[in-house]
Write a protein that holds these residues in place. Structure first.
Motif, PDB file in Angstrom:
ATOM      1  N   GLY A  98     -13.499   7.955  11.751  1.00  0.00           N
ATOM      2  CA  GLY A  98     -12.693   8.942  11.768  1.00  0.00           C
ATOM      3  C   GLY A  98     -12.849   9.697  10.608  1.00  0.00           C
ATOM      4  O   GLY A  98     -11.913  10.870  10.611  1.00  0.00           O
TER       5      GLY A  98
ATOM      6  N   ASP B 131      -7.125  14.776  15.445  1.00  0.00           N
ATOM      7  CA  ASP B 131      -7.708  14.065  14.558  1.00  0.00           C
ATOM      8  C   ASP B 131      -8.088  14.782  13.409  1.00  0.00           C
ATOM      9  O   ASP B 131      -7.817  16.145  12.848  1.00  0.00           O
TER      10      ASP B 131
ATOM     11  N   LYS C  22       0.865  -1.221  -0.080  1.00  0.00           N
ATOM     12  CA  LYS C  22      -0.126  -0.077   0.200  1.00  0.00           C
ATOM     13  C   LYS C  22       0.934   1.194  -0.048  1.00  0.00           C
ATOM     14  O   LYS C  22       0.676   2.392  -0.788  1.00  0.00           O
TER      15      LYS C  22
ATOM     16  N   ASP D 179      -6.266   6.885   5.731  1.00  0.00           N
ATOM     17  CA  ASP D 179      -5.823   5.559   6.063  1.00  0.00           C
ATOM     18  C   ASP D 179      -6.188   5.153   7.560  1.00  0.00           C
ATOM     19  O   ASP D 179      -5.024   5.040   8.398  1.00  0.00           O
ATOM     20  N   PRO D 180      -7.256   5.306   8.009  1.00  0.00           N
ATOM     21  CA  PRO D 180      -7.488   4.968   9.344  1.00  0.00           C
ATOM     22  C   PRO D 180      -7.410   3.421   9.812  1.00  0.00           C
ATOM     23  O   PRO D 180      -7.400   2.537   9.013  1.00  0.00           O
ATOM     24  N   PHE D 181      -7.371   3.418  11.086  1.00  0.00           N
ATOM     25  CA  PHE D 181      -7.465   1.867  11.952  1.00  0.00           C
ATOM     26  C   PHE D 181      -9.050   1.998  11.824  1.00  0.00           C
ATOM     27  O   PHE D 181      -9.620   2.634  12.518  1.00  0.00           O
TER      28      PHE D 181
ATOM     29  N   PRO E  88       3.279   6.553  12.413  1.00  0.00           N
ATOM     30  CA  PRO E  88       4.630   6.929  12.900  1.00  0.00           C
ATOM     31  C   PRO E  88       5.360   7.043  12.142  1.00  0.00           C
ATOM     32  O   PRO E  88       6.854   7.407  12.276  1.00  0.00           O
TER      33      PRO E  88
ATOM     34  N   TYR F 296       8.037   1.164  10.246  1.00  0.00           N
ATOM     35  CA  TYR F 296       7.296  -0.098  10.902  1.00  0.00           C
ATOM     36  C   TYR F 296       8.671  -0.526  11.328  1.00  0.00           C
ATOM     37  O   TYR F 296       9.761  -0.408  10.895  1.00  0.00           O
TER      38      TYR F 296
ATOM     39  N   GLY G 250       6.821   4.779   6.196  1.00  0.00           N
ATOM     40  CA  GLY G 250       5.283   4.750   6.203  1.00  0.00           C
ATOM     41  C   GLY G 250       4.888   5.668   5.415  1.00  0.00           C
ATOM     42  O   GLY G 250       5.767   6.214   4.472  1.00  0.00           O
TER      43      GLY G 250
ATOM     44  N   ARG H 111       3.116   8.723  18.404  1.00  0.00           N
ATOM     45  CA  ARG H 111       3.093   8.206  17.052  1.00  0.00           C
ATOM     46  C   ARG H 111       3.588   9.595  16.049  1.00  0.00           C
ATOM     47  O   ARG H 111       4.421   9.548  15.207  1.00  0.00           O
TER      48      ARG H 111
HETATM   49  C1  LIG Z   1      -3.358   2.629   9.836  1.00  0.00           C
HETATM   50  S1  LIG Z   1      -2.329   3.583  10.594  1.00  0.00           S
HETATM   51  C2  LIG Z   1      -1.643   4.939   9.584  1.00  0.00           C
HETATM   52  C3  LIG Z   1      -0.737   4.265   8.504  1.00  0.00           C
HETATM   53  C4  LIG Z   1       0.113   5.153   7.617  1.00  0.00           C
HETATM   54  N1  LIG Z   1      -0.675   5.816   6.712  1.00  0.00           N
HETATM   55  C5  LIG Z   1       1.180   4.490   6.777  1.00  0.00           C
HETATM   56  O1  LIG Z   1       0.679   4.152   5.894  1.00  0.00           O
HETATM   57  O2  LIG Z   1       2.179   4.174   7.082  1.00  0.00           O
HETATM   58  C6  LIG Z   1      -3.482   4.789  11.215  1.00  0.00           C
HETATM   59  C7  LIG Z   1      -3.014   5.946  11.996  1.00  0.00           C
HETATM   60  O3  LIG Z   1      -4.142   6.795  12.282  1.00  0.00           O
HETATM   61  C8  LIG Z   1      -4.187   7.370  13.575  1.00  0.00           C
HETATM   62  N2  LIG Z   1      -5.468   7.768  14.001  1.00  0.00           N
HETATM   63  C9  LIG Z   1      -6.448   7.195  14.691  1.00  0.00           C
HETATM   64  N3  LIG Z   1      -7.472   7.986  14.528  1.00  0.00           N
HETATM   65  C10 LIG Z   1      -7.423   9.042  14.003  1.00  0.00           C
HETATM   66  C11 LIG Z   1      -8.127  10.414  13.766  1.00  0.00           C
HETATM   67  N4  LIG Z   1      -9.262  10.488  13.787  1.00  0.00           N
HETATM   68  N5  LIG Z   1      -7.423  11.327  13.070  1.00  0.00           N
HETATM   69  C12 LIG Z   1      -5.967  11.373  12.834  1.00  0.00           C
HETATM   70  N6  LIG Z   1      -5.267   9.969  13.145  1.00  0.00           N
HETATM   71  C13 LIG Z   1      -5.812   8.903  13.590  1.00  0.00           C
HETATM   72  C14 LIG Z   1      -3.417   6.146  14.475  1.00  0.00           C
HETATM   73  O4  LIG Z   1      -3.080   6.791  15.520  1.00  0.00           O
HETATM   74  C15 LIG Z   1      -2.628   5.519  13.551  1.00  0.00           C
HETATM   75  O5  LIG Z   1      -1.242   5.841  13.623  1.00  0.00           O
END
Ligand SMILES: C[S@@+](CC[C@H](N)C(=O)[O-])C[C@H]1O[C@@H](n2cnc3c(N)ncnc32)[C@H](O)[C@@H]1O
Length: 372
Positions: free
Chosen positions: A155, A122, A19, A149-151, A52, A55, A61, A97
């Motif tokens: 969000g 956020d 990705k 790209d959220p978890f 962060p 990885y 990232g 992060r």
């Molecule tokens: C899937 S990871 C991102 C990975 C990154 N995009 C990459 O490809 O390396 C999702 C990140 O979003 C952060 N996060 C969670 N909720 C959020 C929000 N509402 N707004 C911004 N960041 C958020 C998390 O702490 C996490 O670090």
């Protein structure tokens, strides 16, 4: 499918590295094309869930991937670069992060022509602040690309996505957690489903469109389908394509959904996907069909019959990038245009081609009218 992570830095699975690489490859093309064709304009790239920036098993990232792409595009363009400044913004809500990411991207601040913005908040709040700091791309003309790209499924409310896509030159790439949407739908009030799903889709259309009667995989596909329909309903959004990332055992990992107002964006995104080496531990599948099949960039025979059926009995003009058949190819097939499918259909005598070019060779499609 994205698992909740509690650690600051975690291990990337192969599809996560893929990705990041797709994003980097796309952005090299995106920055280069816009940087050399938009005199005096401000370019803005936003990573809404930046992470962060490293990885455990991979050195960068999405933030560094974007900045490396910017560096490469600027180096390739040299004095052909006509845009004003390239702004890259990174939003991350988790403070540890965020600090790690800020430290990792620090060296890129020295790049001439590039301005970096970071927000430890956020996505929605960060984007609102950014709109004040760099307003032009949120208006009608200057380019804006947002990577989301959220978890999990929440969000990134649809109202915010819609707001991004009102500007004429904006695009998004979103990692859509259709599994997560399915789980929220199933858990009903236990997951506070009504307000969450209404925020994800921007209205209560989910209540009529989603149902759990045919099993969880189909529920997830319906969740994706509804999302792509909502994107297509935004004024001017003509190009929406969903890529499904699977493990080789066929398990769904995530959907990457791309939405744009311009065909070239989707052409370049497909090129970036095609270049990724599907090394055996993951693969792309076609997310646009109810029975997922592997995304084959080299098999026009598989897609030609559906194109034929779609246009059967009509005279359709085929010219350049901006025409109905190319739009169909971009939105409904893995291809960047319809040439290989049209060649297949002409070989099977299923279409009749009328060309302005008297010397046209059978199977070549530069311009003309296609009669099907
Ligand atoms: C899937 S990871 C991102 C990975 C990154 N995009 C990459 O490809 O390396 C999702 C990140 O979003 C952060 N996060 C969670 N909720 C959020 C929000 N509402 N707004 C911004 N960041 C958020 C998390 O702490 C996490 O670090």
């Amino acid at each position: 499918m994205s698992a909740k992570q509690t650690e600051i830095i975690w291990e990337a699975e192969p599809h996560t590295v893929a990705k990041v690489e797709v994003l980097r490859a796309y952005l090299v093309a995106y920055f280069q094309i816009l940087g050399t064709s938009k005199p005096g304009q401000t370019l803005l790239y936003v990573d809404g869930f930046a992470g962060p920036d490293e990885y455990r098993n991979f050195p960068h990232g999405s933030p560094s991937a974007a900045l490396l792409a910017a560096q490469e595009a600027m180096r390739n363009s040299q004095d052909r670069w006509k845009a004003r400044k390239l702004h890259c913004a990174f939003i991350e809500s988790d403070t540890k992060r965020f600090e790690n990411m800020a430290r990792k991207i620090e060296p890129f601040r020295a790049l001439a022509g590039l301005e970096i913005h970071t927000y430890n908040t956020d996505f929605v709040t960060g984007l609102a602040k950014l709109r004040t700091d760099v307003p032009a791309p949120f208006s009608k003309t200057h380019p804006l690309f947002v990577f989301i790209d959220p978890f999990g499924a929440t969000g990134a409310p649809f109202d915010t996505i819609k707001d991004i896509l009102t500007s004429d030159c904006s695009e998004i790439l979103i990692n859509l957690d259709a599994d997560g949407i399915g789980r929220i739908f199933r858990a009903k009030a236990d997951a506070n489903h009504d307000p969450l799903l209404t925020a994800i889709y921007g209205d209560r259309s989910w209540a009529a469109e989603l149902d759990d009667t045919q099993g969880f995989p189909l529920l997830c596909r319906k969740a994706l389908h509804l999302y792509t329909e909502k994107l297509k309903a935004i004024t001017g959004v003509r190009y929406v394509f969903a890529f499904e990332m699977q493990s080789t055992s066929g398990t769904l990992n995530y959907f990457l959904v791309f939405a744009s107002k311009h065909p070239l964006g989707l052409v370049k995104m497909k090129e970036a996907m095609k270049r990724i080496d599907q090394d055996g531990s993951y693969r792309f599948a076609d997310a646009n069909v109810s029975q997922p099949s592997l995304l084959r960039f080299d098999d026009p025979e598989q897609y030609a019959p559906a194109l034929h059926k779609h246009f059967e009995g009509r005279n359709v003009n085929y010219e350049g990038l901006d025409n109905e058949i190319t739009d169909y190819a971009l939105n409904q097939t893995p291809f960047r245009n319809s040439k290989s499918m049209l060649a297949t259909l002409e070989k099977q005598n299923l279409i009749r081609v009328v060309s302005k070019d008297a010397k046209r060779r059978k199977g070549t499609f530069k311009e003309g009218a296609v009669n099907q």
